[in-house]
Design a protein around this motif. Structure first.
Motif, mmCIF file in Angstrom:
data_model
loop_
_atom_site.group_PDB
_atom_site.id
_atom_site.type_symbol
_atom_site.label_atom_id
_atom_site.label_comp_id
_atom_site.label_asym_id
_atom_site.label_seq_id
_atom_site.Cartn_x
_atom_site.Cartn_y
_atom_site.Cartn_z
ATOM 1 N N THR A 50 23.954 39.628 36.402
ATOM 2 C CA THR A 50 24.508 40.043 35.115
ATOM 3 C C THR A 50 24.181 41.506 34.832
ATOM 4 O O THR A 50 25.044 42.283 34.398
ATOM 5 C CB THR A 50 23.956 39.148 33.985
ATOM 6 N N ASP A 171 31.620 37.600 34.422
ATOM 7 C CA ASP A 171 30.293 37.012 34.555
ATOM 8 C C ASP A 171 30.390 35.509 34.343
ATOM 9 O O ASP A 171 30.591 35.054 33.222
ATOM 10 C CB ASP A 171 29.349 37.646 33.523
ATOM 11 N N GLU A 172 30.248 34.760 35.415
ATOM 12 C CA GLU A 172 30.317 33.293 35.367
ATOM 13 C C GLU A 172 31.508 32.801 34.551
ATOM 14 O O GLU A 172 31.331 32.009 33.624
ATOM 15 C CB GLU A 172 29.025 32.732 34.772
#
Ligand SMILES: Nc1ncnc2c1ncn2[C@@H]1O[C@H](COP(=O)(O)OP(=O)(O)OP(=O)(O)O)[C@@H](O)[C@H]1O
Ligand SMILES: [Mg+2]
Lengths: 236, 426
Positions: A50, A171-172
């Motif tokens: 991240t 991000d994810e």
């Protein structure tokens, strides 16, 4: 390679001060991501995925080292210039709650175009085409609260790619979706990458996503442990 | 910031206000109550002050007083207005730009003297008046104030209108004779016999014991001042006209060096001025307290919503808004709330005040006896005064409060760390 990278870092570090202890979240990462690449960053929790993504998008300034997007050195830009660069050159997709609740799906998707002052019919045409392409046509006037998680993420993807940015950072993006919905969303992004040549960089734990990676970067303790290219970048 | 960007920010702010309607309503109510209280306090307060001023100037020497510059201090006949000065004053009062502000003018010859009866002598303030004009001016002669007889009338010569306490002290009744003594124009003590034609009571001891009205012509002849007077008292149509009237009169009459002083009631009646200023001061303190409470309510709700929407502001920043633009969204939300609540509050405030009290607010129940102060009897019924200035001032102050109260939350919105805000917390 003569082509200018979409994003490039040189010995970039991010050190957090936490209760008086220095946490080295990213430790000397140097990498180049080319236009059209579909990059997946994997690694254990806390490995710095991240943080690195935030550095690539100019959401965080590095403690040391440099980051360039389209050749522009982020570390030298003013807050305003950085905001402008994000608006015009970078798209973001976060894990969840990406959308502005007071705007409709269309308004969310066209947000960057709106800020750039594009004419209404042009905006509607572009968002309409995109919604059609990613399978959410007809949902334009709904507020996020009236959309499923998968639909919301598609709107977020539409918003990230609509302005033809140099890169999209995600991000994810599938972490909150069930596996069928995740797969469908991955298809959407893979197609966008193939058909429009959009550059994607993911941070994920999702094996389905890692499988699709055209380039896989494995982070361990804030450093690149593995960087493998599996196929050539897509060209628009 | 381009127009399209401003439009987007405004749209976001507007929709946030609507979406968080519960919060908006609460904040709006707090502001509205504040404005309503403010409007009530101002309209009633202004009404009361207008009454005070009106009673005060009628008992005294008018909204505007024209005298010899020294008369206020010396109270001597030497400092009177001779014929030439009276002519200049009359001409100035007749000028159209002055006349339009004036309701009533009355000349007076005032002097300190003694009232003597066979039983006692009492120091008094003798005022030679033109009965017709004075009747409309001082209202000492109105029926409610009269306990017996009548007020002076044109054609009266050796008549006097006295207060109840003076009558008691000198043991006078209607038709009784008394002798007034005072220094005449040549410095000699001169006496004048008059007869009581009427008795009044104001309730203010200093007035009821000391003020004696006699016909102006009688006083002039007695004191040997020909047609001179000491004072020209002017009543305006409204206390609000005082500064304008003073300016215009001074422009025509000139400054004090020319033997005529143009005084406003604040100068002529410093005690009344001080009392009103004191009351105004407490009014302002009340306003400030009110506004601090309102401001805290606004700061609190807007700040809560900023902290609660951290992620939303993180998204906005990631999408390419600058810190300043995110602050603008918050600030605009505050200002929209302020504008709507302020406007509704002002309308509501005036409506409620008007509905409740347009006939006047009678606070006599809250008092014992009469309300007097610094020689003035006050009416216990206050009629609220509605003015455009008040609307502007109420709106203006609520806008300033809203503005100040929105600044801090807006500033806090700029302190949001994007990376921190975007951390996922389920
Ligand atoms: N604001 C911060 N202050 C202090 N330490 C931080 C901060 N942000 C991240 N870290 C630390 O930096 C390291 C890397 O965090 P990061 O969130 O980048 O990891 P990640 O690979 O994304 O993990 P996950 O897979 O759980 O999302 C961790 O040790 C984390 O605790
Ligand atoms: Mg992470």
């Amino acid at each position: 390679m003569s082509e200018q990278p979409a994003v490039r870092t040189s010995d970039v570090w991010k050190v957090f001060e936490h209760d008086g202890i220095a946490v080295e979240a990213v430790r000397g990462v140097t990498l180049e991501i080319l236009p059209g690449e579909f990059v997946v960053m994997a690694g254990p929790s806390g490995s710095g995925k991240t943080t690195l993504l935030n550095l690539l998008g100019g959401l965080t300034q590095p403690t040391r080292g440099k980051v360039w997007i389209d050749g522009a050195d982020l570390t030298t830009l003013s807050e305003r210039a950085l905001a402008r660069l994000r608006l015009e050159r970078v798209g973001f997709v976060f894990q969840a709650y990406n959308l502005l609740p007071v705007l409709t799906a269309r308004e969310n998707a066209e947000f960057s175009l709106l800020l750039q002052g594009m004419a209404e019919d042009e905006r509607h045409r572009m968002v309409g085409e995109l919604f059609e392409r990613i399978g959410i046509a007809g949902l334009e006037d709904r507020r996020p609260a009236k959309l499923s998680g998968g639909q919301q993420q598609r709107v977020a993807v539409a918003r990230a790619v609509v302005g033809a940015p140099a890169l999209v950072l995600a991000d994810e993006p599938t972490a909150n979706l069930d596996s069928a919905t995740s797969l469908a969303l991955l298809d959407v992004m893979a197609n966008l990458n193939r058909e429009l040549g959009t550059t994607f960089v993911f941070a994920t734990h999702d094996p389905q996503l890692m499988e699709r990676a055209q380039r896989l970067i494995r982070l361990v303790d804030g450093a690149v442990a593995l960087d493998e290219r599996r196929s050539a970048p897509a060209s628009p | 910031m381009t127009r399209s960007r401003r439009g987007v920010l405004l749209r976001l702010a507007r929709r946030n206000v609507v979406r968080q309607w519960r919060r908006s309503l609460l904040t709006g109510m707090a502001m509205m109550l504040g404005v309503v209280a403010l409007v009530m306090a101002r309209t009633i307060g202004d009404g009361a002050h207008e009454d005070w001023i009106d009673s005060g100037v009628r008992m005294g020497t008018g909204h505007v007083t024209l005298q010899h510059p020294q008369f206020r201090f010396s109270r001597k006949l030497d400092h009177r207005l001779p014929a030439a000065a009276r002519a200049r004053i009359a001409a100035a009062l007749e000028a159209p730009e002055v006349a339009s502000l004036v309701a009533q003018v009355t000349p007076r010859l005032e002097m300190m003297g003694l009232a003597n009866s066979p039983t006692a002598a009492v120091p008094v303030n003798i005022i030679g008046v033109e009965s017709e004009g004075e009747a409309r001016f001082s209202q000492l002669g109105v029926e409610q104030r009269r306990v017996g007889g009548r007020y002076l009338e044109p054609g009266d010569r050796l008549h006097a209108y006295v207060g109840e306490r003076l009558a008691q002290r000198l043991d006078l009744g209607l038709g009784s004779r008394l002798v007034l003594t005072a220094q005449d124009a040549s410095g000699e003590i001169a006496g004048q016999l008059v007869r009581v034609v009427g008795i009044y009571r104001t309730g203010v001891p200093e007035v009821d014991e000391a003020v004696v009205h006699i016909p102006l012509a009688t006083a002039q002849e007695w004191l040997g001042v020909e047609d001179d007077v000491t004072t020209v008292a002017v009543l305006l149509t409204s206390a609000w006209g005082v500064p304008r009237a003073l300016r215009r009169l001074r422009a025509r009459i000139g400054e004090e060096g020319d033997g005529i002083a143009v005084l406003g009631w604040r100068q002529a009646m410093p005690e009344l001025d001080a009392a009103i200023k004191l009351d105004d001061f407490w009014g302002y303190v009340f306003n400030v307290v009110l506004f601090v409470i309102v401001a805290l309510a606004i700061v609190n709700t807007i700040l809560m919503s900023v902290l609660y929407r951290t992620r939303e502001f993180g998204v906005l920043r990631a999408l390419g808004l600058t810190k300043r633009e995110t602050a603008t969204v918050v600030f605009t939300e505050g200002m929209i709330l302020t504008a709507v609540a302020g406007m509704v509050g002002v309308v509501l405030g005036f409506a409620v005040t008007w509905l409740l009290w347009h006939d006047g607010l009678d606070y006599s129940g809250a008092l014992e006896g009469e309300l007097t102060f610094s020689g003035v009897v006050l009416d216990t019924v206050v009629v609220p005064v509605f003015r455009r200035v008040q609307v502007v001032m109420s709106l203006g102050s609520i806008v300033i409060v809203g503005l100040l109260a929105s600044l801090y939350p807006a500033y806090r919105a700029t302190r949001i760390d994007v990376a921190e805000a975007m951390k996922f917390e389920a």
